[in-house]
Motif scaffolding. Sequence first.
Motif, PDB file in Angstrom:
ATOM      1  N   SER A 302       0.016   0.190  -5.250  1.00 39.53           N
ATOM      2  CA  SER A 302      -0.727   0.107  -3.981  1.00 39.53           C
ATOM      3  C   SER A 302      -2.195   0.445  -4.211  1.00 39.53           C
ATOM      4  CB  SER A 302      -0.139   1.069  -2.954  1.00 39.53           C
ATOM      5  OG  SER A 302      -0.241   2.412  -3.418  1.00 39.53           O
ATOM      6  N   HIS A 303      -3.019   0.088  -3.262  1.00 35.23           N
ATOM      7  CA  HIS A 303      -4.448   0.406  -3.337  1.00 35.23           C
ATOM      8  C   HIS A 303      -4.678   1.742  -2.618  1.00 35.23           C
ATOM      9  CE1 HIS A 303      -5.625  -3.420  -5.106  1.00 35.23           C
ATOM     10  NE2 HIS A 303      -4.761  -4.000  -4.293  1.00 35.23           N
ATOM     11  N   LEU A 304      -4.683   2.804  -3.370  1.00 38.02           N
ATOM     12  CA  LEU A 304      -4.784   4.155  -2.820  1.00 38.02           C
ATOM     13  C   LEU A 304      -6.226   4.640  -2.917  1.00 38.02           C
ATOM     14  CD1 LEU A 304      -3.226   6.713  -1.809  1.00 38.02           C
ATOM     15  CD2 LEU A 304      -2.987   7.352  -4.211  1.00 38.02           C
ATOM     16  N   VAL A 305      -6.715   5.234  -1.860  1.00 42.56           N
ATOM     17  CA  VAL A 305      -8.064   5.798  -1.867  1.00 42.56           C
ATOM     18  C   VAL A 305      -7.970   7.292  -1.594  1.00 42.56           C
ATOM     19  CG1 VAL A 305     -10.370   5.770  -0.848  1.00 42.56           C
ATOM     20  CG2 VAL A 305      -9.084   3.631  -1.072  1.00 42.56           C
ATOM     21  N   VAL A 306      -8.309   8.087  -2.607  1.00 43.42           N
ATOM     22  CA  VAL A 306      -8.361   9.542  -2.467  1.00 43.42           C
ATOM     23  C   VAL A 306      -9.634   9.899  -1.714  1.00 43.42           C
ATOM     24  CG1 VAL A 306      -8.452  11.740  -3.707  1.00 43.42           C
ATOM     25  CG2 VAL A 306      -7.093   9.833  -4.631  1.00 43.42           C
ATOM     26  N   ARG A 307      -9.512  10.726  -0.686  1.00 47.29           N
ATOM     27  CA  ARG A 307     -10.678  11.108   0.122  1.00 47.29           C
ATOM     28  C   ARG A 307     -10.725  12.616   0.304  1.00 47.29           C
ATOM     29  NH1 ARG A 307      -9.585   8.060   5.435  1.00 47.29           N
ATOM     30  NH2 ARG A 307      -7.435   8.244   4.687  1.00 47.29           N
ATOM     31  N   GLY A 308     -11.924  13.137   0.399  1.00 49.48           N
ATOM     32  CA  GLY A 308     -12.072  14.567   0.605  1.00 49.48           C
ATOM     33  C   GLY A 308     -13.508  14.960   0.842  1.00 49.48           C
ATOM     34  N   VAL A 309     -13.770  16.275   0.772  1.00 48.25           N
ATOM     35  CA  VAL A 309     -15.107  16.801   1.034  1.00 48.25           C
ATOM     36  C   VAL A 309     -15.464  17.849  -0.016  1.00 48.25           C
ATOM     37  CG1 VAL A 309     -15.010  16.350   3.526  1.00 48.25           C
ATOM     38  CG2 VAL A 309     -14.203  18.560   2.626  1.00 48.25           C
ATOM     39  N   PHE A 347     -16.284  12.343  -0.330  1.00 46.36           N
ATOM     40  CA  PHE A 347     -16.046  11.587  -1.557  1.00 46.36           C
ATOM     41  C   PHE A 347     -14.825  10.677  -1.403  1.00 46.36           C
ATOM     42  CE2 PHE A 347     -13.721  15.601  -2.362  1.00 46.36           C
ATOM     43  CZ  PHE A 347     -12.495  15.139  -2.817  1.00 46.36           C
ATOM     44  N   ARG A 348     -14.862   9.570  -2.167  1.00 46.94           N
ATOM     45  CA  ARG A 348     -13.774   8.591  -2.183  1.00 46.94           C
ATOM     46  C   ARG A 348     -13.529   8.159  -3.623  1.00 46.94           C
ATOM     47  NH1 ARG A 348     -13.144   5.828   2.791  1.00 46.94           N
ATOM     48  NH2 ARG A 348     -12.532   3.923   1.686  1.00 46.94           N
ATOM     49  N   TYR A 349     -12.261   7.945  -3.938  1.00 44.73           N
ATOM     50  CA  TYR A 349     -11.905   7.507  -5.284  1.00 44.73           C
ATOM     51  C   TYR A 349     -10.731   6.539  -5.174  1.00 44.73           C
ATOM     52  CZ  TYR A 349     -10.142   7.678 -10.089  1.00 44.73           C
ATOM     53  OH  TYR A 349      -9.703   7.344 -11.349  1.00 44.73           O
ATOM     54  N   ALA A 350     -10.958   5.290  -5.566  1.00 48.85           N
ATOM     55  CA  ALA A 350      -9.919   4.262  -5.493  1.00 48.85           C
ATOM     56  C   ALA A 350      -9.049   4.306  -6.743  1.00 48.85           C
ATOM     57  CB  ALA A 350     -10.551   2.881  -5.347  1.00 48.85           C
ATOM     58  N   PHE A 351      -7.736   4.217  -6.539  1.00 45.04           N
ATOM     59  CA  PHE A 351      -6.805   4.318  -7.658  1.00 45.04           C
ATOM     60  C   PHE A 351      -5.566   3.481  -7.367  1.00 45.04           C
ATOM     61  CE2 PHE A 351      -3.349   6.397 -10.031  1.00 45.04           C
ATOM     62  CZ  PHE A 351      -3.903   6.400 -11.304  1.00 45.04           C
ATOM     63  N   LYS A 352      -5.041   2.830  -8.415  1.00 46.77           N
ATOM     64  CA  LYS A 352      -3.834   2.017  -8.292  1.00 46.77           C
ATOM     65  C   LYS A 352      -2.730   2.646  -9.134  1.00 46.77           C
ATOM     66  CE  LYS A 352      -2.480  -2.861  -8.343  1.00 46.77           C
ATOM     67  NZ  LYS A 352      -2.934  -4.246  -8.653  1.00 46.77           N
ATOM     68  N   PRO A 353      -1.796   3.350  -8.504  1.00 42.48           N
ATOM     69  CA  PRO A 353      -0.734   4.017  -9.272  1.00 42.48           C
ATOM     70  C   PRO A 353       0.207   3.001  -9.914  1.00 42.48           C
ATOM     71  CG  PRO A 353      -0.349   4.232  -6.913  1.00 42.48           C
ATOM     72  CD  PRO A 353      -1.687   3.602  -7.059  1.00 42.48           C
ATOM     73  N   ASN A 354       0.307   3.029 -11.235  1.00 42.35           N
ATOM     74  CA  ASN A 354       1.124   2.037 -11.945  1.00 42.35           C
ATOM     75  C   ASN A 354       2.326   2.649 -12.650  1.00 42.35           C
ATOM     76  OD1 ASN A 354      -0.102   3.332 -14.088  1.00 42.35           O
ATOM     77  ND2 ASN A 354      -1.519   1.656 -14.529  1.00 42.35           N
ATOM     78  N   LYS A 355       2.621   3.904 -12.388  1.00 44.76           N
ATOM     79  CA  LYS A 355       3.795   4.549 -12.947  1.00 44.76           C
ATOM     80  C   LYS A 355       4.564   5.236 -11.831  1.00 44.76           C
ATOM     81  CE  LYS A 355       1.770   5.469 -17.513  1.00 44.76           C
ATOM     82  NZ  LYS A 355       1.423   6.526 -18.514  1.00 44.76           N
ATOM     83  N   TYR A 356       5.885   5.143 -11.895  1.00 47.84           N
ATOM     84  CA  TYR A 356       6.724   5.792 -10.902  1.00 47.84           C
ATOM     85  C   TYR A 356       6.835   7.293 -11.188  1.00 47.84           C
ATOM     86  CZ  TYR A 356       8.214   1.110  -9.476  1.00 47.84           C
ATOM     87  OH  TYR A 356       8.236  -0.178  -9.021  1.00 47.84           O
ATOM     88  N   GLY A 357       7.118   8.033 -10.125  1.00 51.29           N
ATOM     89  CA  GLY A 357       7.323   9.464 -10.290  1.00 51.29           C
ATOM     90  C   GLY A 357       6.167  10.294  -9.779  1.00 51.29           C
ATOM     91  N   LYS A 358       6.081  11.532 -10.241  1.00 50.81           N
ATOM     92  CA  LYS A 358       5.060  12.464  -9.771  1.00 50.81           C
ATOM     93  C   LYS A 358       3.675  12.069 -10.289  1.00 50.81           C
ATOM     94  CE  LYS A 358       7.954  15.308  -7.722  1.00 50.81           C
ATOM     95  NZ  LYS A 358       7.971  15.488  -6.249  1.00 50.81           N
ATOM     96  N   LEU A 359       2.688  12.189  -9.423  1.00 48.65           N
ATOM     97  CA  LEU A 359       1.294  11.897  -9.774  1.00 48.65           C
ATOM     98  C   LEU A 359       0.409  12.957  -9.127  1.00 48.65           C
ATOM     99  CD1 LEU A 359      -1.084  10.093 -10.783  1.00 48.65           C
ATOM    100  CD2 LEU A 359      -0.872   8.829  -8.619  1.00 48.65           C
ATOM    101  N   SER A 360      -0.416  13.608  -9.935  1.00 43.86           N
ATOM    102  CA  SER A 360      -1.320  14.633  -9.416  1.00 43.86           C
ATOM    103  C   SER A 360      -2.760  14.155  -9.466  1.00 43.86           C
ATOM    104  CB  SER A 360      -1.183  15.929 -10.223  1.00 43.86           C
ATOM    105  OG  SER A 360       0.075  16.529  -9.996  1.00 43.86           O
TER     106      SER A 360
END
Length: 399
Positions: A302-309, A347-360
Amino acid sequence: MQRREFLKSSLVASAAVLGSTALSAGETTQPIDGRKVSKMAFPEKKPLITYSDRPPLLESPRSVFTQGLTPNDEFFVRWHLPEIPLHNDPDNYTIKVNGLVEKELEISLKELKTEFEQVEVTAVLQCGGNSRSAFHPIAGGIQWGSGAMGCAKWKGVRLRDVLNRAGMKKEAHFIGFNGKDNAAYYETPNFVREIETHELDDHVILAYEMNGEDLPYLNGYPLRLVMPGYYSDSWVKMLSNITVTDKYKSLFFMDVAYRIPDNECECEEPDNKFKPTKPITHMNVKSVIGYPENGMKVYHNSHLVVRGVAFDDGTGIRDVMISTDEGKTWEKALLKQGNGRYSYTEFRYAFKPNKYGKLSFMAKAINRLGEEQPFAKDIKWNHGGYKYNGIDVVTVEVV
C-alpha cells in the motif's frame, strides 16, 4: 458551553495503572502507548485520555499529532491544584501588577484588549513530564504517554508592555506569577512560578485567545502566560497576579518540583539522588509520529504516508529522519514549516511496505544546532521523569 459558568459536573477519573517491569533500575524505554480514550468528555473537549478529574489531567491521543495546530478540543490539560474557579466573569476579571514597580496596576481584560498592542505567536506547549512513563523504575508524577503537548496560535499582549506601563524599578530581577487555582488542603503551597527579568522578550505574552477563540476553560480561561520555548510549568493559567521582586523567593514549585540533576547528563541513580539540582527551562528537540499508530494493520504494497510533528525550543528543526530497519539506515522526511520557530514542524514520509509481518517506523528530529533525538536506551534516568525526548517508535503489522 458558557465559560462564565463552567459545568459543575465531574467525571470518574481513569487512573493509569502500571504493572511491574523486568527492567533494571534506571533504564529508559519507549513511553507507554495505546491507553484508551475516555468514553466521557469534559466541557469544550472531545473525549481524551483521562488520568484525573480533580485536578483535570487529560492527554491527547497520538492521532492528534499529524497537524501543525492542535485543535482546542483535543489539546491536553494539566492542572496542579484541585480547586479551580467554576465561574470567571470576563467583564469583571482583572490582573494585578505589584511589587517593585513605579505604579501598581489592576488591569481588566477589556483594557488589555483595547489599550495595548495585540500580538500573536504560534508555540508548542509541553509538560516537562511528557513521556514520563518511559522511565523505569517509575518516576514520580503523572505517567504521561507522549500526548502531554500541543501547538496553538496564541493571541494577547506582550508581558513587557504591561510591565513597562507599571514601570519596573532598576533593582527588579524576578517576576512571579500566580493563578486562581487553589489547594484543597490549606498547607499545600500555591502554584506560583518565577522567571528572571532577562528572560523577557517580545514573544512572552499574556494570552486570552487560542487558535482564534477564547481560551478553553480548562486551558486557562480567560488569561494565561505564554512562554514560547519553555516547558509548560512556566505557563501559568487563569493568571491573576504578577509580582516584581529584587530577590528570588523560596517556592515549592520552583525549589522542589520541576528540577533535574545539575550535571552534564542531567541524570542520577534511583538509589543515589544527585545534588545540586536545576530547574527545567528550555525544551529539547523532539518528534512524535501521529500516523500510523501502534498496533495498526496496514496493507502489503500500500501507499503509506508516515506523518508527525517535530519541535524544539525555537532554534528550529533542520531535518526529521525516518528509519524502517531499527535505526541502521535513515532517510529524510519532507518538512512543512511556516508558523514560526516556536511551532510544530510537520513531517511526511512515503513508504511502500513490501514485507509481511511487524514493521517499525522510527522518527528522529535534528535542529539547526545539530542537536538530535537520542535512542531511548541512551537517555539516563532522573527522579522527576523530565525532558524525555527519545527517538519515537511506532510498530504496525503488514497484512
